[in-house]
Design a protein around this motif. Sequence first.
Motif, PDB file in Angstrom:
ATOM      1  N   ILE A  27       0.781  -1.503   0.351  1.00 61.28           N
ATOM      2  CA  ILE A  27      -0.002   0.042  -0.080  1.00 61.28           C
ATOM      3  C   ILE A  27       0.720   1.335  -0.265  1.00 61.28           C
ATOM      4  O   ILE A  27       2.334   1.093   0.087  1.00 61.28           O
ATOM      5  N   VAL A  28       0.127   2.325  -0.305  1.00 64.60           N
ATOM      6  CA  VAL A  28       1.152   3.551  -0.075  1.00 64.60           C
ATOM      7  C   VAL A  28       0.499   4.586   1.062  1.00 64.60           C
ATOM      8  O   VAL A  28      -0.868   3.956   1.062  1.00 64.60           O
ATOM      9  N   SER A  29       0.614   5.488   1.135  1.00 66.65           N
ATOM     10  CA  SER A  29       0.186   6.335   2.432  1.00 66.65           C
ATOM     11  C   SER A  29      -1.203   7.434   1.952  1.00 66.65           C
ATOM     12  O   SER A  29      -2.328   7.433   2.253  1.00 66.65           O
ATOM     13  N   THR A  30      -0.789   7.727   1.110  1.00 64.17           N
ATOM     14  CA  THR A  30      -1.802   9.004   0.284  1.00 64.17           C
ATOM     15  C   THR A  30      -2.216   8.372  -0.747  1.00 64.17           C
ATOM     16  O   THR A  30      -1.372   7.669  -1.531  1.00 64.17           O
ATOM     17  N   SER A  31      -2.652   9.376  -1.367  1.00 68.28           N
ATOM     18  CA  SER A  31      -3.025   9.490  -2.923  1.00 68.28           C
ATOM     19  C   SER A  31      -2.592   8.863  -3.794  1.00 68.28           C
ATOM     20  O   SER A  31      -1.671   9.196  -3.691  1.00 68.28           O
ATOM     21  N   LEU A  32      -2.238   7.956  -5.079  1.00 70.80           N
ATOM     22  CA  LEU A  32      -1.382   7.878  -5.787  1.00 70.80           C
ATOM     23  C   LEU A  32      -1.324   8.731  -7.292  1.00 70.80           C
ATOM     24  O   LEU A  32      -0.696   8.463  -7.688  1.00 70.80           O
TER      25      LEU A  32
ATOM     26  N   GLU B 143       4.785   9.207  -8.624  1.00 70.73           N
ATOM     27  CA  GLU B 143       5.166   8.270  -9.532  1.00 70.73           C
ATOM     28  C   GLU B 143       5.807   6.687  -9.498  1.00 70.73           C
ATOM     29  O   GLU B 143       7.574   6.692  -8.642  1.00 70.73           O
ATOM     30  N   LEU B 144       4.377   5.529  -8.881  1.00 67.96           N
ATOM     31  CA  LEU B 144       5.281   4.724  -8.056  1.00 67.96           C
ATOM     32  C   LEU B 144       5.706   4.012  -8.853  1.00 67.96           C
ATOM     33  O   LEU B 144       5.641   3.714 -10.262  1.00 67.96           O
TER      34      LEU B 144
ATOM     35  N   ILE C  62       8.144  -0.767  -2.718  1.00 65.94           N
ATOM     36  CA  ILE C  62       7.132   0.086  -3.898  1.00 65.94           C
ATOM     37  C   ILE C  62       7.719   2.085  -3.355  1.00 65.94           C
ATOM     38  O   ILE C  62       8.165   2.234  -1.763  1.00 65.94           O
TER      39      ILE C  62
ATOM     40  N   SER D 288       1.804   0.765 -12.993  1.00 65.10           N
ATOM     41  CA  SER D 288       0.635   0.637 -13.378  1.00 65.10           C
ATOM     42  C   SER D 288       0.875  -0.737 -14.245  1.00 65.10           C
ATOM     43  O   SER D 288      -0.534  -1.133 -14.173  1.00 65.10           O
TER      44      SER D 288
END
Lengths: 103, 459
Positions: A6-11, A15-16, A61, A95
Amino acid sequence: MSRCLIVSTSLEDKELIVVTVVGADRTGIVAGITNVLAGLNVNIEDISQTVLRGFFAMILIADMSKATCSLRELREKLEVKAKELGVEVFVQHASIFRAMHRV
Amino acid sequence: MPIVAHPSEIVETIEMIRYLKFDVRAATLSLSLMDCATSDLKLMLSLVEEKLKSILPGFVEAVDEVAERFGVPIVNKRLSVTPLSVLAEPYASKSLEDGRRALVKLASTIDSTVGECDVDYVGGFSAYVARGSTPGDQALLSCIADVLSSTERLFSSINAAQTGIGVNVDAIYEVSKQVKRLSELTPKGIGCVKLGVFANLPEDVPFMPGAHHGPNMPSEALHIAISGPGVVEHAIKARCQGKSLTEVFEEVKRVVFKITRAGELIGKEIAERIGVKLCTVDLSLAPSPTIGDSVADIIEAMGVESFGAPGTLAALALLTEGLRRGGAMATTNVGGFSGVMLPGSEDLGLTDAIKRGSASLWCLVACCSICSTGLDMVCIPGDTPVEVIAGLMADVLSIGVMNSKAVGVRVIPVPGAKPGDEVDFGGLLGRSVVLDVGGFTPRDFICRRGEIPHYKHRW
């Protein structure tokens, strides 16, 4: 059973990328790889581990939105480090995983 | 908190790319050259060269960047152009010789320009002749062997049959002569890999030799060809032991969905970067001559002892339908052949099956009723008469016409070779065994000439 990454804030504003390291588990792999990322201002969002064909697989990630290099340069630097550590490294934009595995 | 992915999804993707040979086989830029059409040959050649040089470098760069971004190999960068028979029309209308001269120069210009721009292949030495031929078509048909033996990257496709129209045996006979001549002009007949004759040739194919910029297309478009026989074979072997055919079908669907979505994402990204429309994702399962990238191996993984044994067509039907169902959900832009490909020399499992004697020429012809490319990359003896080659083409194209499906023939008469001989073309073209065409001829049938009409209710 490992959990979802997961990531902590909005995607939206990130730039993941996904960095996967595959090889025999040994001391120094996590430190070696994360040092390269830190040096290029690539922020680690989450980290996990699993098994691929019997090998240890570490998955990171990371957010490249503030990175000081391009994806190509990052991959080149990580490949050099992976060679030193005797592991394989894969660097991909996140993505591709969402496209392939999520409807 | 937003979920990015599950570790199992990430390692599954990496396993596909690293161990199971999943790749994008080709990104094909489809380009109209109609804006270069003129009756002044010198001007036309310079317009074509200028256009290609202004567009191709950006395309090549975008493909490399996108492959890098997603970590998925894109094996080939290709170009498909307006059928050159159309551009030859003003010249061929004066005389056949003028038409041929224009085509030879045009082909050479395109071939060298594409090479300079690092594009691997170009398709479009093509003509639509199912109902008959124009002077431009005739000029093109008469110089296929000369052009393909003197160029490197150019491919030729001839649509000689169409559902609702029929099979043009005159055109087939002409193409057969060119195949024969091309085999004599090139070592091991290798030039023949650049020539295909088709029924119902789709206008949006990313694969060679069928690729060309057909009708119903915008000026520029992008086609993507995905590939992944190894991924499907692994899925069946790893997850379908002891399962029913229905469950195998489900698994094929699931795995094809995933690889197609990767193809769609990659296509969209390239298309956006170069400002063109993503027209087609071709779902075809295309093998390559490396271990673990074979369609025949998938059929054998399902339980058919050796490819070509009874049950082969049924297994191919299951695979094809699974492929289309999974792929159709994954991309809005299904096109091209979108079926299972069985290129003789490029599929190591198929080559082994031919060696074992389970796959004969007639088995491969029967497969044309289900597979998408037809009788493809099949080696036959170099002394096979032209009429026998024409007979094979007419048979396969008739399957296409009568069943409303795209199908083609790409045979390689190998000079000096006899049935059972092994031929190694090297690299991506693979190796194969020369098949027996039998000792009888359809000469009197083919030499009647004319066409085999086909009627389809259209209104």
